[in-house]
Enzyme design. Structure first.
Site, PDB file in Angstrom:
ATOM      1  CB  CYS A   1      59.421  23.484  53.374  1.00  0.00           C
ATOM      2  SG  CYS A   1      60.514  22.417  52.335  1.00  0.00           S
TER       3      CYS A   1
ATOM      4  CG  ASP B   1      58.816  27.002  58.418  1.00  0.00           C
ATOM      5  OD1 ASP B   1      57.876  27.274  59.028  1.00  0.00           O
ATOM      6  OD2 ASP B   1      59.332  25.757  59.121  1.00  0.00           O
TER       7      ASP B   1
ATOM      8  CG  HIS C   1      30.115  40.187  40.581  1.00  0.00           C
ATOM      9  ND1 HIS C   1      30.826  41.129  40.279  1.00  0.00           N
ATOM     10  CD2 HIS C   1      30.914  38.944  41.167  1.00  0.00           C
ATOM     11  CE1 HIS C   1      31.994  40.622  40.793  1.00  0.00           C
ATOM     12  NE2 HIS C   1      32.058  39.467  41.188  1.00  0.00           N
TER      13      HIS C   1
ATOM     14  NE  ARG D   1      30.760  45.404  41.998  1.00  0.00           N
ATOM     15  CZ  ARG D   1      29.644  44.895  41.129  1.00  0.00           C
ATOM     16  NH1 ARG D   1      28.741  45.939  41.073  1.00  0.00           N
ATOM     17  NH2 ARG D   1      29.772  43.914  40.641  1.00  0.00           N
TER      18      ARG D   1
HETATM   19  C1  LIG Z   1      35.625  41.293  44.342  1.00  0.00           C
HETATM   20  C2  LIG Z   1      34.645  41.846  43.754  1.00  0.00           C
HETATM   21  C3  LIG Z   1      34.903  42.831  42.993  1.00  0.00           C
HETATM   22  C4  LIG Z   1      36.267  43.206  42.427  1.00  0.00           C
HETATM   23  O1  LIG Z   1      36.640  42.293  41.292  1.00  0.00           O
HETATM   24  P1  LIG Z   1      37.595  42.469  40.465  1.00  0.00           P
HETATM   25  O2  LIG Z   1      37.899  41.415  39.522  1.00  0.00           O
HETATM   26  O3  LIG Z   1      39.013  42.291  41.527  1.00  0.00           O
HETATM   27  O4  LIG Z   1      37.973  43.934  40.016  1.00  0.00           O
HETATM   28  C5  LIG Z   1      33.686  43.572  42.410  1.00  0.00           C
HETATM   29  N1  LIG Z   1      32.459  43.230  42.730  1.00  0.00           N
HETATM   30  C6  LIG Z   1      32.328  42.457  43.676  1.00  0.00           C
HETATM   31  C7  LIG Z   1      30.638  42.062  44.204  1.00  0.00           C
HETATM   32  C8  LIG Z   1      33.025  41.459  44.245  1.00  0.00           C
HETATM   33  O5  LIG Z   1      33.061  40.565  44.989  1.00  0.00           O
END
Ligand SMILES: *Cc1c(COP(=O)(O)O)cnc(C)c1O
Length: 386
Positions: free
Chosen positions: A321, A323, A174, A230
């Site tokens: 606030c 609510d 990631h 992803r």
């Molecule tokens: C949340 C997440 C994503 C999605 O990320 P975006 O920026 O919303 O596309 C992809 N991979 C992992 C591991 C995530 O935690």
């Protein structure tokens, strides 16, 4: 949540979130077409506030071969709702019930050998092999195995595969800075990912999917697409890299709206809301919006965000606030019961979640995932009334 029965009058929308499932379907189909790899729609955190199962259904209809979630519970909720496709989850703590995830054919992620041992226990309980993915930390320094621990994790995963515990279905990582396409960390992480794949290959692993890209990288960095991307935020029509993303015609799926609770005149010099952080510099009219930080309307929006009432953007006056909050109607015609749109797709001029994010000094991810509380939520699809 779907509307039913057309005979009774619609319920009064004190404060509601309206989700356009056709928009999610369109966004996922658009992204999938762009990337020409397999697509994982990320539906963690209740589908980024859009509803886990509804968002998942729309994403599947748009062509998502995979769904991604953070927790095992989210994955099991997808199965309970009838989703039978590939689902990956990636954030567990010691002691979690891997047996249930294995039994439900969810792809689980391991960051460490300790997690492999827990997954092996789950496999024994479930009486069937797991689908296992391995995560390498290529520079985010969040989850995943460090480069130092990677060869050991890979070797243990390969041994477990040979023992019949699982099939290693994926290897992934990631990005830290994918919303800044020129950041040098992106190149470094992609290189580290390729190295990690080589190590895994040399150890005998043959993953079905190698994946690195979230929304921003999927759109902006073709070299990072590998076998699967992803996409979370972009699936909901929001911009993952403001200032960098080309116009893909994505449509924001969420509208947050309410009915004005009251409209009244106030005189010059009147202080508005707690602390009198805004004082009317002229006679004006104000509208009372019945939603506040107890409903996820960020308190940081005080005096900086805008909402749409009677055909114009209206500034929030004073503090948000718990609510309720106040908007300035500047003497224009508006009445209690009139619609106020906090944010929506922007097609009529109303603010967007991105506008709220900029006003509040945050990202649109936080705007859509935090709105909730006493907002009701309904889903509609093309052809249904909004
Ligand atoms: C949340 C997440 C994503 C999605 O990320 P975006 O920026 O919303 O596309 C992809 N991979 C992992 C591991 C995530 O935690």
């Amino acid at each position: 949540m779907e509307e039913s029965g057309r005979m009774s009058p619609p319920p009064v929308a004190r404060a509601e979130i309206v989700v356009d499932l056709a928009a999610i379907r369109h966004n996922v189909a658009t992204l999938r077409e762009l990337v020409s790899t397999a697509m994982m729609a990320v539906v963690k955190a209740d589908g980024y506030g859009h509803g886990l199962t509804q968002a998942a259904g729309a994403a599947r209809a748009g062509g998502a071969e995979w769904l991604g979630v953070a927790t095992l519970d989210e994955a099991l909720a997808l199965r309970a709702a009838g989703d039978t496709g590939r689902v990956l989850c990636w954030l567990a703590v010691p002691g979690e019930d891997y047996a249930a995830a294995v039994a439900e054919d969810v792809d689980v992620t391991a960051y460490s050998i300790a997690e492999l041992d827990e997954i092996a226990d789950g496999v024994r309980q479930a009486g069937r092999p797991a689908r296992l993915q391995l995560k390498i930390d290529t520079g985010l320094s969040r989850g995943g195995a460090t480069a130092a621990d990677w060869p050991g994790l890979v070797a243990a995963a390969r041994a477990g595969e040979e023992a019949g515990h699982w099939r290693v279905s994926g290897i992934w990582s990631h990005f830290a800075c994918s919303d800044e396409p020129d950041h040098p960390a992106n190149d470094a992480q992609e290189r580290a990912f390729r190295d990690a794949l080589e190590t895994a290959e040399a150890a005998g692993l043959r993953p079905e999917v190698r994946h690195l890209a979230n929304s921003a990288a999927a759109i902006l960095r073709p070299s990072s697409r590998f076998d699967l991307v992803r996409c979370g935020l972009a699936s909901y029509g929001l911009d993952p890299a403001p200032g960098h993303t080309p116009d893909l015609g994505l449509v924001p799926a969420m509208t947050a709206r309410a009915s004005l609770a009251m409209v009244k005149s106030i005189g010059a010099g009147a202080g508005v809301s707690y602390g009198h952080t805004w004082v009317a510099d002229r006679d004006t009219t104000v509208g009372l919006v019945p939603a506040g930080y107890g409903d996820g309307v960020l308190r940081h929006a005080g005096n900086v965000a805008e909402a749409w009432v009677a055909g114009k953007r209206r500034p929030v006056r004073g503090r948000i606030c718990m609510d309720q909050f106040v908007v300035d109607l500047s003497g224009d015609e508006a009445a209690a019961g009139d619609e106020v749109v906090l944010f929506g797709p922007g097609h009529s001029g109303e603010p967007t979640a991105q506008d709220w994010a900029e006003a509040c000094g945050t990202i649109s991810y936080e705007i859509v995932t935090r709105i909730g509380g006493r907002f009701t939520r309904r889903h509609h699809d093309r052809g249904d009334p909004a």
